[in-house]
Structure formats: structure tokens, C-alpha cells
Design a protein around this motif. Structure first.
Motif, PDB file in Angstrom:
ATOM      1  N   LEU A  90       0.854  -1.192   0.000  1.00 38.03           N
ATOM      2  CA  LEU A  90       0.000   0.000   0.000  1.00 38.03           C
ATOM      3  C   LEU A  90       0.888   1.239   0.000  1.00 38.03           C
ATOM      4  CD1 LEU A  90      -2.982   1.012   0.284  1.00 38.03           C
ATOM      5  CD2 LEU A  90      -2.525   1.180   2.745  1.00 38.03           C
ATOM      6  N   SER A  91       0.521   2.242  -0.779  1.00 41.44           N
ATOM      7  CA  SER A  91       1.351   3.439  -0.836  1.00 41.44           C
ATOM      8  C   SER A  91       0.502   4.687  -1.026  1.00 41.44           C
ATOM      9  CB  SER A  91       2.373   3.334  -1.966  1.00 41.44           C
ATOM     10  OG  SER A  91       1.734   3.301  -3.223  1.00 41.44           O
ATOM     11  N   ARG A  92       1.103   5.811  -0.657  1.00 46.87           N
ATOM     12  CA  ARG A  92       0.501   7.123  -0.895  1.00 46.87           C
ATOM     13  C   ARG A  92       0.788   7.459  -2.371  1.00 46.87           C
ATOM     14  NH1 ARG A  92      -0.072  11.253   3.062  1.00 46.87           N
ATOM     15  NH2 ARG A  92       1.454  10.170   4.362  1.00 46.87           N
ATOM     16  N   ARG A  93      -0.065   6.953  -3.224  1.00 49.16           N
ATOM     17  CA  ARG A  93       0.209   7.004  -4.662  1.00 49.16           C
ATOM     18  C   ARG A  93      -0.839   7.757  -5.456  1.00 49.16           C
ATOM     19  NH1 ARG A  93       1.440   1.707  -8.505  1.00 49.16           N
ATOM     20  NH2 ARG A  93       0.988   2.708 -10.523  1.00 49.16           N
ATOM     21  N   TYR A  94      -2.105   7.591  -5.081  1.00 49.58           N
ATOM     22  CA  TYR A  94      -3.195   8.147  -5.876  1.00 49.58           C
ATOM     23  C   TYR A  94      -3.767   9.402  -5.218  1.00 49.58           C
ATOM     24  CZ  TYR A  94      -3.072   3.589  -8.171  1.00 49.58           C
ATOM     25  OH  TYR A  94      -2.662   2.462  -8.848  1.00 49.58           O
ATOM     26  N   LEU A  95      -4.041  10.399  -6.036  1.00 50.03           N
ATOM     27  CA  LEU A  95      -4.789  11.574  -5.591  1.00 50.03           C
ATOM     28  C   LEU A  95      -6.222  11.436  -6.082  1.00 50.03           C
ATOM     29  CD1 LEU A  95      -2.206  14.397  -6.362  1.00 50.03           C
ATOM     30  CD2 LEU A  95      -3.038  13.770  -4.089  1.00 50.03           C
ATOM     31  N   LEU A  96      -7.174  11.481  -5.163  1.00 51.90           N
ATOM     32  CA  LEU A  96      -8.581  11.436  -5.522  1.00 51.90           C
ATOM     33  C   LEU A  96      -9.103  12.866  -5.537  1.00 51.90           C
ATOM     34  CD1 LEU A  96      -7.925   8.508  -4.379  1.00 51.90           C
ATOM     35  CD2 LEU A  96     -10.381   8.306  -4.058  1.00 51.90           C
ATOM     36  N   VAL A  97      -9.567  13.286  -6.719  1.00 52.49           N
ATOM     37  CA  VAL A  97      -9.845  14.704  -6.960  1.00 52.49           C
ATOM     38  C   VAL A  97     -11.313  14.887  -7.350  1.00 52.49           C
ATOM     39  CG1 VAL A  97      -9.046  16.765  -8.172  1.00 52.49           C
ATOM     40  CG2 VAL A  97      -7.465  14.836  -7.840  1.00 52.49           C
ATOM     41  N   PRO A  98     -12.174  15.270  -6.413  1.00 46.91           N
ATOM     42  CA  PRO A  98     -13.588  15.460  -6.742  1.00 46.91           C
ATOM     43  C   PRO A  98     -13.824  16.751  -7.530  1.00 46.91           C
ATOM     44  CG  PRO A  98     -13.270  15.024  -4.386  1.00 46.91           C
ATOM     45  CD  PRO A  98     -11.934  15.358  -4.970  1.00 46.91           C
ATOM     46  N   GLY A  99     -14.846  16.707  -8.373  1.00 44.59           N
ATOM     47  CA  GLY A  99     -15.376  17.915  -8.990  1.00 44.59           C
ATOM     48  C   GLY A  99     -16.604  18.347  -8.207  1.00 44.59           C
ATOM     49  N   LEU A 100     -16.514  19.462  -7.525  1.00 47.27           N
ATOM     50  CA  LEU A 100     -17.623  19.880  -6.662  1.00 47.27           C
ATOM     51  C   LEU A 100     -18.868  20.207  -7.486  1.00 47.27           C
ATOM     52  CD1 LEU A 100     -18.630  20.491  -3.834  1.00 47.27           C
ATOM     53  CD2 LEU A 100     -17.584  22.754  -3.989  1.00 47.27           C
ATOM     54  N   ARG A 101     -18.668  20.624  -8.729  1.00 45.83           N
ATOM     55  CA  ARG A 101     -19.819  20.954  -9.563  1.00 45.83           C
ATOM     56  C   ARG A 101     -20.266  19.772 -10.429  1.00 45.83           C
ATOM     57  NH1 ARG A 101     -22.269  25.920 -10.403  1.00 45.83           N
ATOM     58  NH2 ARG A 101     -20.707  26.920  -9.096  1.00 45.83           N
ATOM     59  N   SER A 102     -19.323  18.976 -10.929  1.00 48.75           N
ATOM     60  CA  SER A 102     -19.681  17.854 -11.801  1.00 48.75           C
ATOM     61  C   SER A 102     -20.110  16.606 -11.034  1.00 48.75           C
ATOM     62  CB  SER A 102     -18.492  17.488 -12.686  1.00 48.75           C
ATOM     63  OG  SER A 102     -17.445  16.909 -11.913  1.00 48.75           O
ATOM     64  N   SER A 103     -19.638  16.472  -9.800  1.00 53.23           N
ATOM     65  CA  SER A 103     -19.868  15.306  -8.932  1.00 53.23           C
ATOM     66  C   SER A 103     -19.096  14.065  -9.365  1.00 53.23           C
ATOM     67  CB  SER A 103     -21.364  14.960  -8.794  1.00 53.23           C
ATOM     68  OG  SER A 103     -22.052  16.005  -8.132  1.00 53.23           O
ATOM     69  N   ASP A 104     -18.243  14.172 -10.381  1.00 56.26           N
ATOM     70  CA  ASP A 104     -17.315  13.091 -10.708  1.00 56.26           C
ATOM     71  C   ASP A 104     -16.109  13.161  -9.777  1.00 56.26           C
ATOM     72  OD1 ASP A 104     -18.875  12.259 -12.882  1.00 56.26           O
ATOM     73  OD2 ASP A 104     -17.824  13.606 -14.268  1.00 56.26           O
ATOM     74  N   VAL A 105     -15.451  12.013  -9.568  1.00 57.36           N
ATOM     75  CA  VAL A 105     -14.215  11.962  -8.783  1.00 57.36           C
ATOM     76  C   VAL A 105     -13.124  11.381  -9.680  1.00 57.36           C
ATOM     77  CG1 VAL A 105     -13.065  11.075  -6.727  1.00 57.36           C
ATOM     78  CG2 VAL A 105     -15.511  11.624  -6.642  1.00 57.36           C
ATOM     79  N   HIS A 106     -12.056  12.127  -9.863  1.00 63.15           N
ATOM     80  CA  HIS A 106     -10.971  11.723 -10.748  1.00 63.15           C
ATOM     81  C   HIS A 106      -9.825  11.148  -9.915  1.00 63.15           C
ATOM     82  CE1 HIS A 106     -13.214  13.970 -13.702  1.00 63.15           C
ATOM     83  NE2 HIS A 106     -13.191  15.010 -12.882  1.00 63.15           N
ATOM     84  N   VAL A 107      -9.351   9.983 -10.309  1.00 68.90           N
ATOM     85  CA  VAL A 107      -8.260   9.307  -9.603  1.00 68.90           C
ATOM     86  C   VAL A 107      -6.986   9.501 -10.408  1.00 68.90           C
ATOM     87  CG1 VAL A 107      -7.426   7.138  -8.637  1.00 68.90           C
ATOM     88  CG2 VAL A 107      -9.896   7.617  -8.686  1.00 68.90           C
TER      89      VAL A 107
END
Length: 471
Positions: A90-107
């Protein structure tokens, strides 16, 4: 589990995190208010020894119109104690980035090149809505049962329904479902954090999507409709246990910052504005009896500042004053200094909180501001719009990073002639106080016409990790 297979940025204690090597990169969420240009993740060089220090050295385009806001790491130091976590690999590898307006979450995957994160997956708004019953994702933290994703809105077909927390799978990032099993009286949502060793989650309140997406609504503000409660939950069970009303005049209870000491039971929350006098405030939660109720006390009050109405935006002209608008707070990893951003006046305040019940102001500086437009020392002839908004503190507490955009529609209300885009770094003095670094001032076209919001630091920062051990 051995040291060779455990991510070295999973620090056992706050002291270990502070003693680790400093960050070299910062990730900065950038968005286009018009929704025409792609939103983006900017990567900024923060290594003072680098020839590219203070410059944007990486850029990843993401879908237009998302309005990237808060984001976070897939894993952090608390993984060392989470049940079900296989820390091996397990590693600190991925940034989970929400779109507050679109409601999608980008990894975003930051491997193999941390300066060139690439899109690994998108968690669609429809999945979040159908599986968890939420939309408008806002803040996320690596938690004991999964990744906790706080959401301001209800499902896509009823976004003004109760907001709450969606649980994501640690490994696949699939939406597992809603975290709450009994929400009690809680309806509005904003931020959430916890006292991990005490099995307590704390959550705060902003407003429903219709109350925030087109700007501050005066009728809701004066009616006391924005959030003014703090909620306490059983972390393991997802059961609401207590709600504390700060008073309907204290509108928008936002950023939550618990003590980093894993055995402590206190923390701070910022309140944007009081309808009584336009002041802002910071409150402390605590409890004297481990089995007793939570208490919440106001420990900092920041008054509004009189101003010439001709210099104010339309929303503030009738009041003849600039409200501080406390929109973010951050607590250093050693629990020594609390930073409070006053986005309206353009002031960043620093408090010594060695005695958590009695914060003592020890530092202040101003950049931008609705009226003052105080310039950065790196560009002394260039008035600034916006003000210190999002605040991030390095693990060792020696550096503070600030960005200047709050939320697209709110920027436009309070800075109608344009908010611009800038990021600043402040060097912290050991006994209190700080100084802007004149060498570090990415701004304007460095961010390619986007506005900038939250910062995350390589290897973790003061608001990304919770710790399980004191030593």
C-alpha cells in the motif's frame, strides 16, 4: 509488515512526520470558472534548491466544468492501524480529486513520475449517486473502513436532500455505499475528521447545492439557514451521537481540524460569518469526561473592519465593512500553531495553541483583500485580488502555502472585478510569526488562466494524515 515494504511516508507518529525530509512538490487544484477550458492538476516545485523553484513543473488536464476543489491521498499514516489494510504494497500514490460541480471523482496516479500524474480512473457522478445517495463530493480522507468522501448534496435527482459521507473501497475506489447507518438530525454537510483512537468522527455544515452553487444567498444567510451545528458520531458504527448548535447567527461551520495527538479529544472548527456583526470565529470542541457529552466553545473572534462603501462589492455596500470571512483553518502537526485565513480582509493569522483553550495571536500578514489589495513582495507594484484562502502547512511546520480562490460563484460576488490566481509560501519563525518568501509567487498565466484552490504536499501535510501512535 517490514520497513522495506511499508510506504516510508506512513509516519508512525506526528513527531516522526515532522522529522522526515521536506516536501519537494506541491499539487494544486486549478479550475476554469467559465467551464470552457479543462480543469487541471498543477504540480509546483517547492524545493528551494531547485532551479525551477516556485514554478509550475507539471500539468494534467481534467474535464472542463468539474470545478476541482478539495482532494486528497488514497492512503496515509493511519493505514498503519486500519483493520483490513494490507500495508504490504500500500502506498501514498493516488490523488482522488472530486469535482464539486460535476460530482465526478478523478483518480490521478502519481507513479512513476510524480511531476506527471495521469488519470487512472473516473468515479462517475451516477455511481456515487446510485450507490451512496450523494452528489457534490467535497473532502476525502483515508479512513479505517475505506476512503471517506464527504458530500454536500443528496442524490442527483434530489441534490438538496441530506448530504453525508460516501465510503469508497481502499483498493478499487469503487463506491461501497453511504457510511452513515443512523444520521439522526444531521441534514447539512461539509467536512469530517476524527479522533481515530477514540472512535469519534466530527462533521460540520455548509449548505445545500442550491444555497451555494450560484453564490451566497442573502435571504438564507439572514434567515440562519446555512449550517450552524457540529455533529459527533460513532466512527465504527456510523451512528450519530450528539449535535451541538453554535447558534443560528454563526453561519457556515466549515473546516474541521482535530488535534494530531492520537490520544487527544479536542480540535477546532472555523465559522465564516456572524449575522450579528459580520465577525468570524473559531470554536474548540472538547470533553472533560471521556464518557461525557462534547462541549463546544468560541475561542477566537475576529471582527469586521470598517470600509468606504464605494470600495466594496454590491453585497457588502449596505454594511460599510469588510467581514473577515474565515474560510479555512489549519493546525500544525505538532499542535503548536493554528492558522486562520481571513479571505475577506486578506489576512492570515497565526495563533499559539499550546494551551488549546486559550489561543494567543502571535503572527499576522496581509495579501490581497477586498479593499486593501495588498501586493506580494515578489511583485510589489501588482495589487492582488483574493486573499489567503486555502492554507496548507508542511509536516515540519516551517512552511505555509496559501492559494486565493474560494469557490467560483463566491469569488465573483466578493471580488467582482476578478479574483485572479496566485499561490504564496510563507516561512515560519520558531517562536511565532512568518514572512512571505519573495522568490515563491506562481501567479497569473503560470496557471494558464485557471483559478487555484487547494494544495496537497508530496508525502503528506498537516491536514492530510491522522496518526495512531504518540511515539
Amino acid at each position: 509488515m517490514t520497513s522495506s515494504t511499508t510506504d516510508p511516508t506512513f509516519y508512525r507518529s506526528p513527531a516522526a512526520a515532522a522529522a522526515a525530509p521536506p516536501e519537494r512538490l506541491a499539487y494544486v487544484a486549478a479550475f476554469d470558472r467559465s467551464g470552457e477550458l479543462p480543469d487541471a492538476m498543477a504540480v509546483v516545485d517547492v524545493d528551494a534548491r531547485s532551479e525551477q523553484y516556485g514554478r509550475v513543473v507539471g500539468w494534467t488536464d481534467l474535464p472542463a466544468g468539474a470545478e476541482l476543489h478539495h482532494f486528497g491521498w488514497n492512503a496515509c499514516s493511519s493505514a498503519l492501524q486500519h483493520e483490513g489494510h494490507d500495508v504490504d504494497g500500500l502506498s501514498r500514490r493516488y490523488l482522488l480529486v472530486p469535482g464539486l460541480r460535476s460530482s465526478d471523482v478523478h483518480v490521478l496516479d502519481t507513479h512513476p513520475d510524480p511531476r506527471a500524474p495521469h488519470l487512472a480512473r473516473t468515479i462517475a457522478a451516477a455511481e456515487l449517486s446510485s450507490k451512496a445517495g450523494y452528489s457534490r463530493p467535497h473532502t476525502l480522507h483515508c479512513g479505517p473502513d475505506g476512503i471517506f468522501l464527504t458530500c454536500v448534496g443528496g442524490p442527483l435527482d434530489d441534490p438538496d436532500g441530506p448530504g453525508g459521507i460516501a465510503l469508497l473501497d481502499h483498493t478499487t475506489f469503487d463506491v461501497v455505499g453511504p457510511w452513515e447507518t443512523d444520521r439522526g438530525p444531521q441534514r447539512l454537510h461539509y467536512d469530517a475528521w476524527w479522533h481515530l483512537n477514540r472512535n469519534v468522527l466530527v462533521s460540520s455544515e455548509w449548505g445545500t447545492p442550491s444555497m451555494i452553487e450560484d453564490g451566497l444567498v442573502p435571504e438564507h444567510l439572514l434567515g440562519g439557514d446555512y449550517g450552524h451545528h457540529l455533529h459527533f458520531w460513532d466512527l465504527a458504527k456510523g451512528v450519530h451521537q450528539q449535535s451541538v448548535d453554535l447558534g443560528s447567527e454563526h453561519q457556515m461551520v466549515l473546516e474541521i481540524r482535530p488535534s494530531h495527538d492520537p490520544e487527544a479529544t479536542w480540535g477546532y472548527v472555523g465559522v465564516v460569518i456572524s449575522t450579528a456583526d459580520l465577525s468570524a470565529s473559531v470554536w474548540r470542541w472538547h470533553r472533560a469526561d471521556p464518557d461525557g457529552p462534547w462541549e463546544v466553545d468560541k475561542v477566537i473572534t475576529i471582527p469586521a473592519e470598517p470600509a468606504d462603501p464605494s470600495l466594496l462589492p454590491p453585497a457588502l455596500k449596505p454594511f460599510g465593512a469588510v467581514p473577515p470571512l474565515v474560510t479555512d483553518i489549519d493546525l500544525s502537526v505538532d499542535d503548536h500553531f493554528l492558522y486562520v485565513s481571513c479571505w475577506g480582509t486578506g489576512e492570515l493569522k497565526q495563533y499559539d495553541v499550546s494551551d488549546p483553550a486559550h489561543p494567543r495571536e502571535v503572527g499576522s500578514l496581509r495579501l490581497g483583500g477586498i479593499v486593501a489589495r495588498r501586493p506580494h513582495p515578489g511583485k510589489p507594484d501588482e495589487p492582488l485580488s483574493g486573499g489567503p484562502q486555502m492554507v496548507e502547512v508542511s509536516r515540519d511546520g516551517r512552511r505555509v502555502y496559501v492559494t486565493n480562490s474560494l469557490y467560483g460563484a463566491w469569488d465573483d460576488q466578493f471580488y467582482p472585478d476578478g479574483v485572479g490566481a496566485w499561490m504564496a509560501k510563507l516561512d515560519v519563525w520558531p517562536d511565532g510569526g512568518f514572512t512571505p518568501d519573495p522568490r515563491f509567487f506562481p501567479h497569473g498565466e503560470e496557471f494558464r488562466g485557471r483559478r487555484v484552490h487547494q494544495v496537497r504536499l508530496q508525502g503528506g501535510d498537516a491536514s492530510s494524515d491522522s496518526y495512531c501512535y504518540r511515539t
